[in-house]
Enzyme design. Sequence first.
Site, PDB file in Angstrom:
ATOM      1  CG  ASP A  12      -0.405  -0.121   2.523  1.00  0.00           C
ATOM      2  OD1 ASP A  12      -0.898   0.536   3.557  1.00  0.00           O
ATOM      3  OD2 ASP A  12       1.035  -0.329   2.649  1.00  0.00           O
ATOM      4  CG  ASP A  17       3.920   0.269   1.776  1.00  0.00           C
ATOM      5  OD1 ASP A  17       3.919   1.175   2.339  1.00  0.00           O
ATOM      6  OD2 ASP A  17       3.530  -1.035   1.510  1.00  0.00           O
ATOM      7  CG  ASN A  41       0.237   3.375   4.182  1.00  0.00           C
ATOM      8  OD1 ASN A  41       0.251   3.227   5.420  1.00  0.00           O
ATOM      9  ND2 ASN A  41       1.126   2.590   3.513  1.00  0.00           N
ATOM     10  CB  THR A 126       4.665  -4.255   2.894  1.00  0.00           C
ATOM     11  OG1 THR A 126       4.258  -3.531   1.619  1.00  0.00           O
ATOM     12  CG2 THR A 126       5.531  -5.250   2.457  1.00  0.00           C
ATOM     13  CG  PHE A 168      -1.981   1.157   9.423  1.00  0.00           C
ATOM     14  CD1 PHE A 168      -1.652   0.658   8.323  1.00  0.00           C
ATOM     15  CD2 PHE A 168      -3.091   1.776   9.616  1.00  0.00           C
ATOM     16  CE1 PHE A 168      -2.539   1.101   7.000  1.00  0.00           C
ATOM     17  CE2 PHE A 168      -3.713   2.349   8.581  1.00  0.00           C
ATOM     18  CZ  PHE A 168      -3.295   2.017   7.267  1.00  0.00           C
ATOM     19  CG  ASN A 169       0.622  -2.964   7.376  1.00  0.00           C
ATOM     20  OD1 ASN A 169      -0.017  -2.128   6.739  1.00  0.00           O
ATOM     21  ND2 ASN A 169       1.640  -3.392   7.330  1.00  0.00           N
ATOM     22  CG  HIS A 243       7.105  -0.067   9.669  1.00  0.00           C
ATOM     23  ND1 HIS A 243       7.171  -0.484  11.027  1.00  0.00           N
ATOM     24  CD2 HIS A 243       6.866   1.099   9.786  1.00  0.00           C
ATOM     25  CE1 HIS A 243       7.091   0.757  11.933  1.00  0.00           C
ATOM     26  NE2 HIS A 243       6.758   1.694  11.161  1.00  0.00           N
ATOM     27  CG  ASP A 244       6.025  -1.554   4.151  1.00  0.00           C
ATOM     28  OD1 ASP A 244       5.193  -0.672   3.959  1.00  0.00           O
ATOM     29  OD2 ASP A 244       5.646  -2.125   5.468  1.00  0.00           O
TER      30      ASP A 244
HETATM   31  O1  RIB Z   1       2.852  -0.256  10.779  1.00  0.00           O
HETATM   32  C1  RIB Z   1       3.437  -0.029   9.640  1.00  0.00           C
HETATM   33  C2  RIB Z   1       2.614  -0.469   8.512  1.00  0.00           C
HETATM   34  O2  RIB Z   1       1.590   0.417   8.198  1.00  0.00           O
HETATM   35  C3  RIB Z   1       3.865  -0.238   7.252  1.00  0.00           C
HETATM   36  O3  RIB Z   1       3.333  -1.267   6.282  1.00  0.00           O
HETATM   37  C4  RIB Z   1       3.240   1.147   6.723  1.00  0.00           C
HETATM   38  O4  RIB Z   1       3.416   1.299   5.168  1.00  0.00           O
HETATM   39  C5  RIB Z   1       1.992   1.337   7.100  1.00  0.00           C
HETATM   40  O5  RIB Z   1       1.090   0.606   6.132  1.00  0.00           O
HETATM   41 CA    CA Z   2       2.836  -0.445   4.265  1.00  0.00          CA
END
Ligand code: RIB
Ligand code: CA
Length: 317
Positions: A12, A17, A41, A126, A168-169, A243-244
């Site tokens: 996303d 990403d 996102n 991701t 979040f994801n 993160h990604d």
């Molecule tokens: O929590 C981090 C994730 O949430 C990452 O993938 C960032 O791109 C958001 O999507």
């Molecule tokens: Ca992401």
Amino acid sequence: MAEKRRVILDMDPGVDDALAIIYAVKSGRLDIAGITAVAGNVEVQKTSTNALKVLELLDAPGWPVAVGSDKPLKRALVPETWVHGENGLGDVQLPEPRRTFVPQHAVDFIIETVRKNPGELTLVPTGPLTNVARAFLKDPQLPKLIKEIILMGGAASTHGNSTAVAEFNIWADPDAAKVVFRSGADITMVGLDVTMRAYITPEDVQELRRIRDNRVTAFVEVLTRQMFGLTAKIFGKSMVALHDPLAVGMAIDSSYCTVERMPVEVETESQLTLGQTVCDRRPWRDLDTTPRPYAKVCVAVDRERFVEDFLATLAHQ
Ligand code: RIB
Ligand code: CA
């Protein structure tokens, strides 16, 4: 040279990403079957276009990009524009893409590609897991045909980011996450426990620009600028958590993180803890013999080695 792992990146884009796409392309160590975009996102029209834009910035080969789910399975979409900007790339403008998307929906692209490569394809989600869950719901045999899922998401023993307990994801589409974690697929969870420790600083980006001054590193500099400013306000320290890119890193070299196999369940009912990945880390957890979904959860990361490889890869000509 080890054989390249064949992957689909389900993303996303999203600032991190976008960094993950650059890292995956420049590493040259993944055989990328395609990128599938999902709403997360920002809206899916933006995440899918952003994937194309970053690939074209890289002069990457014409990897297929498929447009995916525009909203979670049940919940409403809650974009993170305060983090990733209105356009999803820190409000940095890239040229409109010359290429267009493949005609299939991302869910069908995933199903078709996995079925053409039974047992050989790794999914690297991701973003929210909506596309992956819908592929499993549409084709229940699919989880058995996938080599592995290496997903950025969740939190085992640390706090969340979207809420006190949820990452979040997972929080964005907890129902999809529940389907995926319960699917029986071989899952590696790259959660906040490790991704918050795998971060870069403005000094790292300046060093990258000193080593390699080109349009990709110039993009990385402006792409991360907004997030450095935001984290300086929130944490008192400018940092961008990778993160990604770390999920992509685990597809490249699984030794970056230490993993522990444990039951992982997703909360989908409670408003207080919605989207929490409930990971059973009790040493005596296996005394509980009720069938539960297990996953390999990343519990530690070799930050120095990963960040060094990430930056060196982005500096590649
Ligand atoms: O929590 C981090 C994730 O949430 C990452 O993938 C960032 O791109 C958001 O999507
Ligand atoms: Ca992401």
